[in-house]
Design a protein around this motif. Structure first.
Motif, PDB file in Angstrom:
ATOM      1  N   VAL A 126       2.647  10.290 -10.097  1.00 35.28           N
ATOM      2  CA  VAL A 126       2.416   9.094 -10.913  1.00 35.28           C
ATOM      3  C   VAL A 126       1.015   9.158 -11.503  1.00 35.28           C
ATOM      4  O   VAL A 126       0.035   9.370 -10.780  1.00 35.28           O
ATOM      5  CB  VAL A 126       2.584   7.801 -10.087  1.00 35.28           C
ATOM      6  N   ILE A 127       0.922   8.972 -12.811  1.00 35.58           N
ATOM      7  CA  ILE A 127      -0.359   8.875 -13.503  1.00 35.58           C
ATOM      8  C   ILE A 127      -0.492   7.442 -14.016  1.00 35.58           C
ATOM      9  O   ILE A 127       0.382   6.952 -14.738  1.00 35.58           O
ATOM     10  CB  ILE A 127      -0.440   9.848 -14.695  1.00 35.58           C
ATOM     11  N   SER A 128      -1.562   6.764 -13.659  1.00 32.72           N
ATOM     12  CA  SER A 128      -1.746   5.374 -14.092  1.00 32.72           C
ATOM     13  C   SER A 128      -3.148   5.165 -14.647  1.00 32.72           C
ATOM     14  O   SER A 128      -4.094   5.837 -14.249  1.00 32.72           O
ATOM     15  CB  SER A 128      -1.492   4.399 -12.932  1.00 32.72           C
ATOM     16  N   ALA A 129      -3.243   4.247 -15.604  1.00 30.62           N
ATOM     17  CA  ALA A 129      -4.517   3.906 -16.245  1.00 30.62           C
ATOM     18  C   ALA A 129      -4.927   2.509 -15.803  1.00 30.62           C
ATOM     19  O   ALA A 129      -4.099   1.582 -15.809  1.00 30.62           O
ATOM     20  CB  ALA A 129      -4.381   3.969 -17.766  1.00 30.62           C
ATOM     21  N   TRP A 130      -6.217   2.324 -15.465  1.00 27.73           N
ATOM     22  CA  TRP A 130      -6.727   1.065 -14.908  1.00 27.73           C
ATOM     23  C   TRP A 130      -7.976   0.629 -15.642  1.00 27.73           C
ATOM     24  O   TRP A 130      -8.770   1.449 -16.092  1.00 27.73           O
ATOM     25  CB  TRP A 130      -7.063   1.251 -13.422  1.00 27.73           C
ATOM     26  N   ASN A 131      -8.148  -0.704 -15.758  1.00 28.27           N
ATOM     27  CA  ASN A 131      -9.380  -1.226 -16.347  1.00 28.27           C
ATOM     28  C   ASN A 131     -10.389  -1.534 -15.254  1.00 28.27           C
ATOM     29  O   ASN A 131     -10.142  -1.293 -14.060  1.00 28.27           O
ATOM     30  CB  ASN A 131      -9.106  -2.450 -17.227  1.00 28.27           C
TER      31      ASN A 131
ATOM     32  N   TYR B  56      -9.465  -3.584 -12.125  1.00 28.41           N
ATOM     33  CA  TYR B  56      -8.408  -2.999 -11.284  1.00 28.41           C
ATOM     34  C   TYR B  56      -7.019  -3.506 -11.676  1.00 28.41           C
ATOM     35  O   TYR B  56      -6.156  -3.711 -10.832  1.00 28.41           O
ATOM     36  CB  TYR B  56      -8.685  -3.268  -9.802  1.00 28.41           C
ATOM     37  N   VAL B  57      -6.828  -3.716 -12.960  1.00 24.11           N
ATOM     38  CA  VAL B  57      -5.518  -4.059 -13.492  1.00 24.11           C
ATOM     39  C   VAL B  57      -4.891  -2.790 -14.073  1.00 24.11           C
ATOM     40  O   VAL B  57      -5.518  -2.093 -14.876  1.00 24.11           O
ATOM     41  CB  VAL B  57      -5.622  -5.143 -14.578  1.00 24.11           C
ATOM     42  N   LYS B  58      -3.664  -2.515 -13.649  1.00 23.82           N
ATOM     43  CA  LYS B  58      -2.976  -1.340 -14.172  1.00 23.82           C
ATOM     44  C   LYS B  58      -2.542  -1.610 -15.612  1.00 23.82           C
ATOM     45  O   LYS B  58      -1.851  -2.578 -15.903  1.00 23.82           O
ATOM     46  CB  LYS B  58      -1.760  -0.998 -13.320  1.00 23.82           C
ATOM     47  N   LEU B  59      -2.907  -0.712 -16.517  1.00 25.86           N
ATOM     48  CA  LEU B  59      -2.612  -0.879 -17.939  1.00 25.86           C
ATOM     49  C   LEU B  59      -1.399  -0.067 -18.387  1.00 25.86           C
ATOM     50  O   LEU B  59      -0.711  -0.453 -19.329  1.00 25.86           O
ATOM     51  CB  LEU B  59      -3.827  -0.467 -18.770  1.00 25.86           C
TER      52      LEU B  59
ATOM     53  N   VAL C  75      -0.345   7.824 -23.075  1.00 24.55           N
ATOM     54  CA  VAL C  75      -1.366   7.549 -24.084  1.00 24.55           C
ATOM     55  C   VAL C  75      -2.367   6.601 -23.437  1.00 24.55           C
ATOM     56  O   VAL C  75      -2.018   5.479 -23.061  1.00 24.55           O
ATOM     57  CB  VAL C  75      -0.760   6.930 -25.351  1.00 24.55           C
ATOM     58  N   VAL C  76      -3.599   7.048 -23.298  1.00 20.46           N
ATOM     59  CA  VAL C  76      -4.598   6.264 -22.568  1.00 20.46           C
ATOM     60  C   VAL C  76      -4.930   5.002 -23.368  1.00 20.46           C
ATOM     61  O   VAL C  76      -5.412   5.078 -24.503  1.00 20.46           O
ATOM     62  CB  VAL C  76      -5.871   7.091 -22.323  1.00 20.46           C
ATOM     63  N   PRO C  77      -4.658   3.815 -22.802  1.00 19.00           N
ATOM     64  CA  PRO C  77      -4.855   2.570 -23.559  1.00 19.00           C
ATOM     65  C   PRO C  77      -6.309   2.140 -23.606  1.00 19.00           C
ATOM     66  O   PRO C  77      -7.147   2.620 -22.826  1.00 19.00           O
ATOM     67  CB  PRO C  77      -4.010   1.564 -22.768  1.00 19.00           C
ATOM     68  N   PRO C  78      -6.647   1.229 -24.530  1.00 20.21           N
ATOM     69  CA  PRO C  78      -8.003   0.687 -24.578  1.00 20.21           C
ATOM     70  C   PRO C  78      -8.393   0.063 -23.239  1.00 20.21           C
ATOM     71  O   PRO C  78      -7.546  -0.404 -22.486  1.00 20.21           O
ATOM     72  CB  PRO C  78      -7.926  -0.366 -25.690  1.00 20.21           C
ATOM     73  N   ASN C  79      -9.694   0.082 -22.969  1.00 16.10           N
ATOM     74  CA  ASN C  79     -10.296  -0.517 -21.771  1.00 16.10           C
ATOM     75  C   ASN C  79     -10.005   0.263 -20.497  1.00 16.10           C
ATOM     76  O   ASN C  79     -10.291  -0.227 -19.394  1.00 16.10           O
ATOM     77  CB  ASN C  79      -9.847  -1.977 -21.589  1.00 16.10           C
ATOM     78  N   THR C  80      -9.474   1.459 -20.613  1.00 23.32           N
ATOM     79  CA  THR C  80      -9.259   2.285 -19.421  1.00 23.32           C
ATOM     80  C   THR C  80     -10.590   2.846 -18.934  1.00 23.32           C
ATOM     81  O   THR C  80     -11.346   3.442 -19.711  1.00 23.32           O
ATOM     82  CB  THR C  80      -8.289   3.443 -19.730  1.00 23.32           C
ATOM     83  N   VAL C  81     -10.869   2.662 -17.651  1.00 22.90           N
ATOM     84  CA  VAL C  81     -12.076   3.227 -17.063  1.00 22.90           C
ATOM     85  C   VAL C  81     -11.766   4.299 -16.030  1.00 22.90           C
ATOM     86  O   VAL C  81     -12.658   5.049 -15.624  1.00 22.90           O
ATOM     87  CB  VAL C  81     -12.956   2.129 -16.419  1.00 22.90           C
ATOM     88  N   ARG C  82     -10.523   4.368 -15.594  1.00 22.38           N
ATOM     89  CA  ARG C  82     -10.163   5.433 -14.662  1.00 22.38           C
ATOM     90  C   ARG C  82      -8.671   5.718 -14.744  1.00 22.38           C
ATOM     91  O   ARG C  82      -7.861   4.839 -15.067  1.00 22.38           O
ATOM     92  CB  ARG C  82     -10.529   5.075 -13.217  1.00 22.38           C
TER      93      ARG C  82
ATOM     94  N   MET D 166      -5.605   7.327 -12.346  1.00 18.51           N
ATOM     95  CA  MET D 166      -5.254   7.640 -10.961  1.00 18.51           C
ATOM     96  C   MET D 166      -4.058   8.585 -10.956  1.00 18.51           C
ATOM     97  O   MET D 166      -3.063   8.348 -11.635  1.00 18.51           O
ATOM     98  CB  MET D 166      -4.914   6.378 -10.169  1.00 18.51           C
ATOM     99  N   VAL D 167      -4.166   9.651 -10.187  1.00 12.50           N
ATOM    100  CA  VAL D 167      -3.064  10.584  -9.973  1.00 12.50           C
ATOM    101  C   VAL D 167      -2.592  10.401  -8.538  1.00 12.50           C
ATOM    102  O   VAL D 167      -3.379  10.508  -7.604  1.00 12.50           O
ATOM    103  CB  VAL D 167      -3.499  12.044 -10.203  1.00 12.50           C
ATOM    104  N   GLU D 168      -1.312  10.122  -8.374  1.00 12.86           N
ATOM    105  CA  GLU D 168      -0.740   9.933  -7.039  1.00 12.86           C
ATOM    106  C   GLU D 168       0.406  10.911  -6.818  1.00 12.86           C
ATOM    107  O   GLU D 168       1.145  11.248  -7.742  1.00 12.86           O
ATOM    108  CB  GLU D 168      -0.183   8.526  -6.871  1.00 12.86           C
TER     109      GLU D 168
END
Length: 846
Positions: free
Chosen positions: A252-257, A260-263, A284-291, A293-295
């Motif tokens: 799982v690849i997830s983008a977070w602001n 700590y909200v998953k985008l 596609v990495v959304p705006p406001n992504t700061v990290r 996460m690879v799980e």
């Protein structure tokens, strides 16, 4: 864009040569994925209008603007000619990619194309085969002491044959893998433990180590805070396998602001227990992504371990194109939100390379039919992505046609778009239509995530050409995840075969694969499919796979509210799993109407499903025709089924379908620890062979042999039948350890062999056929299971047993008695057994 913390000087040196060296011949054709990275070649687009950076032999021109892929110039290579450059300053033992956009002036006649040589390995070529601009790609790894490579285009026809054109000849150092310790050769380094996961020195896809997750719920993760760019597309890929059927591992690849909200996220499943397989998805990495996460994690089934290896997260290779209906026209280059294209027509007229991204502006309606063909090829390592950008999801309004159509192409990730056909009664297309009518092309990777598909004749359809010799599995690595498919005329999500003429292989509403495995490694998870209503009640399924599907995983879907042939169904094949699905309110005015039907397939596992209010069987283990279509070696366990019955007079051939029905030629069906409640006269369980001339009382039975029925709750209300069989004696199978309970009617078991015989007591049935006995002792239970609300639908909690249930601690220990691998949880995902004894039914009381 940050790619590396260092930059390496690269020197381009042009070495003199007059022709291809004597004795050199093309020895290998290769086409593979390229990755975004540092461009090392000089003058790749020939925009200087001359030979800057290149040497050549023969007749070459550099001012062919009408044949440029982009920009103003391209190279023209006449017969018997070539261009090349030697790139120096490369690193030994390092992977590189060379690619070009090339075409032939006319079809046939020429042997030539892209080549790479003198890099410390075997020469590689990719011949130009199309008269349209097509991307040709070669991957190579430099030798242990090599620091240069020769790249070029040659036209080998020396007798006045075809002319070749080339543009964007690029040598790149691929983008960095953002995942640290991706192959786990450093053990657990860089991976944070959540639970039940760790590197092991076995089960590796490559090297010595893999990451093992499980058996209980487990997870390891890695945070990435640098090296990515908002708005860019990244491909996550990897290799995975599981230790037993029913287990699933997820990358799982997830983008977070910053809050700590998953985008956004991408989910990549692995479920093959026989070997490692590769799978991928894009994000596609959304705006406001700061990290990011690879799980790596497993599912709640606790059925085994998941293994992962060789994980990759890289920026995609191709450009990103933006479509905004507010743009004045299609004259922009389309490569930024400020210079977008206007229309779908521009998309359809463009050739896309592996790794390209096509983004439709969110909140807008884009009218038209998006079409890709064999010149628009992605790969599993570098897919072509179709998605939305900006605020909300884009809507593609398809009129009477298909929303997105892929013809003889593959390597696609379609996500976060709405596809609308307007009116399912007049639309003749599909929301997503994947059509492979080429006998020479095998499709690999179709990833459809979080789309809404509505108002089409069919929601999502993949069709492949009937083929009895080569490419038996012509679609691999197809993933349908978290999609909402509704208000369609017939199929929700389906796979079918095409005949040799290109027509749908369809008979009486069934698309049946013959002689070939058309699809393999297909995952359908988390989809909601409803309101599939054909007013004529024909050809209507929630989720359907025809053509001997191999390694089909169907889990956590909800299918309901359909005047449908079946809820979830496939025909033929082997090694399918249906688990954690909810299927209800499947209606029919004739035959079928079943909840789940892995028809005529082998080694199917049906577990942890909740099925109710269906006009056919809850689970139908269906009839087979000939040796290619025999239902055998299935396991049906820990399902809860309520109020399913053959509504219209005993089915198509007079069968008595019930909660679980074995129907037709088959063998080795094992059914245990299910809870089945029936209220409408139908049996809780039906066992019947395929009868001569479809006479339900015939003694000429084609055969249902060696069935095993253990530890099930059979709960009959209002005079319903507990069990219906068509057997001559207990020699055809074994029935033990089940709970039989009637409410509002008398005890009723029926055997239809020869004539209908109704047994009104357990003792009379046992005496006549020899079931529910072991060494003369009664193995049955006949008390009240104390289900919470046995006649209620809509909540699975209605079918939990009570503290004084007759089912409590009365189950046979199937592991010790028969060596079964019974799993470790019940349908409520509680561990089993709770004490030292198993309960009867799908709920383990605690």
């Amino acid at each position: 864009m940050f790619l590396y913390k260092w930059a390496k000087a690269v020197r381009i040196a042009v070495l003199m040569a007059l022709a291809v060296p004597t004795g050199w011949m093309p020895v290998q054709v290769a086409e593979a994925a390229s990755e975004q990275g540092v461009v090392l070649s000089k003058n790749p687009g020939f925009e200087t209008g001359d030979a800057t950076g290149y040497l050549s032999w023969g007749a070459i021109q550099y001012n062919n603007s009408s044949n440029a892929y982009k920009g103003s110039y391209a190279a023209r290579i006449d017969a018997g000619s070539g261009i090349y450059q030697t790139v120096e300053g490369l690193s030994p033992n390092t992977a590189y990619t060379v690619k070009v956009y090339g075409k032939k002036e006319t079809s046939g006649g020429s042997t030539g194309g892209l080549y790479v040589k003198n890099y410390g390995g075997s020469d590689q070529v990719a011949e130009f085969t199309s008269t349209a601009h097509t991307v040709y790609t070669l991957n190579f790894t430099t030798g242990s002491s090599s620091t240069s490579a020769e790249i070029g285009i040659w036209n080998g026809n020396n007798t006045g044959g075809n002319i070749l054109y080339a543009d964007e000849l690029i040598l790149i150092l691929p983008a960095a893998n953002l995942i640290q310790n991706p192959s786990f050769e450093s053990g657990d380094a860089s991976w944070t433990l959540w639970n039940n996961a760790g590197a092991v020195a076995n089960n590796a896809n490559s090297g010595s180590y893999s990451m093992r997750v499980g058996e209980a719920i487990g997870d390891r993760y890695q945070d990435i805070t640098t090296g990515f760019t908002v708005g860019k597309t990244y491909t996550a890929s990897g290799w995975g396998k599981v230790s037993k059927q029913g287990a699933v591992g997820y990358m799982v690849i997830s983008a977070w602001n910053s809050s700590y909200v998953k985008l956004e996220e991408a989910i990549i499943p692995f479920y093959n227990w026989l070997e490692y397989t590769q799978n991928s998805a894009t994000i596609v990495v959304p705006p406001n992504t700061v990290r990011l996460m690879v799980e790596v994690k497993n599912n709640e089934g606790n059925n085994g371990y998941a293994y992962f290896d060789d994980l990759i997260l890289k920026e995609n290779s191709g450009p990103t194109y933006y479509i905004d209906t507010a743009a004045p026209n299609d004259n922009n280059n389309g490569t930024s939100p400020s210079t977008p294209w206007k229309s779908i027509a521009k998309v359809n007229s463009t050739v896309f390379a592996p790794g390209s991204t096509i983004l439709f502006k969110g909140g807008q309606t884009h009218n038209g039919n998006v079409q890709f063909d064999g010149s628009d090829l992605g790969t599993i390592a570098s897919p072509i992505t179709v998605a939305s950008y900006g605020t909300g999801m884009a809507t593609i309004s398809a009129g009477n046609g298909s929303g997105i159509k892929l013809t003889n192409t593959y390597g696609y990730s379609i996500r976060n778009v709405i596809l609308d056909g307007g009116n399912r009664l007049t639309n003749t297309g599909k929301g997503i239509d994947v059509n492979n009518n080429s006998s020479a092309r095998k499709l690999k990777l179709l990833h459809v995530y979080n789309t809404t598909v509505t108002h089409f004749r069919t929601g999502i359809m993949q069709r492949t050409l009937l083929d009895t010799s080569t490419y038996h599995r012509k679609l691999e690595a197809a993933n349908f995840i978290n999609n909402n498919v509704h208000t369609v005329f017939e199929y929700g999500i389906t796979s079918q075969e095409l005949t040799s003429t290109g027509a749908d292989r369809d008979g009486n509403g069934y698309a049946i694969g013959v002689n070939s495995d058309t699809v393999s490694h297909v995952y359908a998870g988390g989809n909601t499919i409803y309101d599939s209503v054909n007013p004529n009640d024909e050809s209507c399924w929630g989720l359907f796979y025809g053509g001997k599907a191999y390694m089909l995983m169907v889990e956590r879907n909800t299918a309901y509210d359909g005047r449908a042939k079946e809820g979830l169904w496939h025909w033929g094949g082997s090694n399918s799993v249906y688990q954690f699905n909810t299927v209800h309110d499947i209606y029919t005015s004739g035959a079928d109407g079943d909840g789940i039907n892995p028809g005529a397939s082998s080694n199917a596992l049906i577990q942890y499903n909740y099925i109710y209010n269906c006009d056919g069987a809850g689970v139908l283990l269906d009839i087979g025709y000939g040796e290619d279509f025999v239902a055998r070696n299935t396991v049906t366990r820990y399902n809860t089924i309520h109020d399913t019955y053959m509504k219209y007079g005993g089915g198509l051939w007079g069968e008595l379908y019930g909660g679980i029905a074995i129907n037709g030629k088959g063998e080795n069906h094992t059914i245990y620890n299910n809870t089945i409640t029936t209220e409408n006269g139908s049996p809780a369980i039906t066992i019947q062979g395929a009868h001569y001339n479809w006479d339900p009382n015939s003694t000429n039975i084609l055969g249902t042999n060696n069935f095993k029925i253990y530890n099930n709750i059979l709960n009959a209300y209002n005079g319903s039948i507990l069990l219906a069989t068509s057997v001559s004696s207990s020699s055809t199978g074994e029935i033990k350890g089940n709970l039989y309970y009637t409410n509002g009617g008398s005890f009723k078991i029926i055997n239809r062999y020869g004539s209908d015989t109704v047994y009104t007591s357990m003792s009379s049935w046992r005496s006549a056929l020899g079931y529910e006995t072991s060494s003369g002792a009664d193995t049955s239970t006949t008390g009240n299971p104390q289900l919470a609300n046995p006649t209620g639908s809509g909540s699975i909690n209605n079918f939990k047993i009570g503290s004084t249930s007759a089912a409590k601690d009365k189950g046979l220990n199937l592991a010790s008695l028969y060596g079964f691998d019974v799993g470790k949880i019940d349908i409520y995902q509680n561990g089993t057994p709770f004490n030292t004894s198993y309960d009867i039914g799908a709920h383990e009381f605690r």
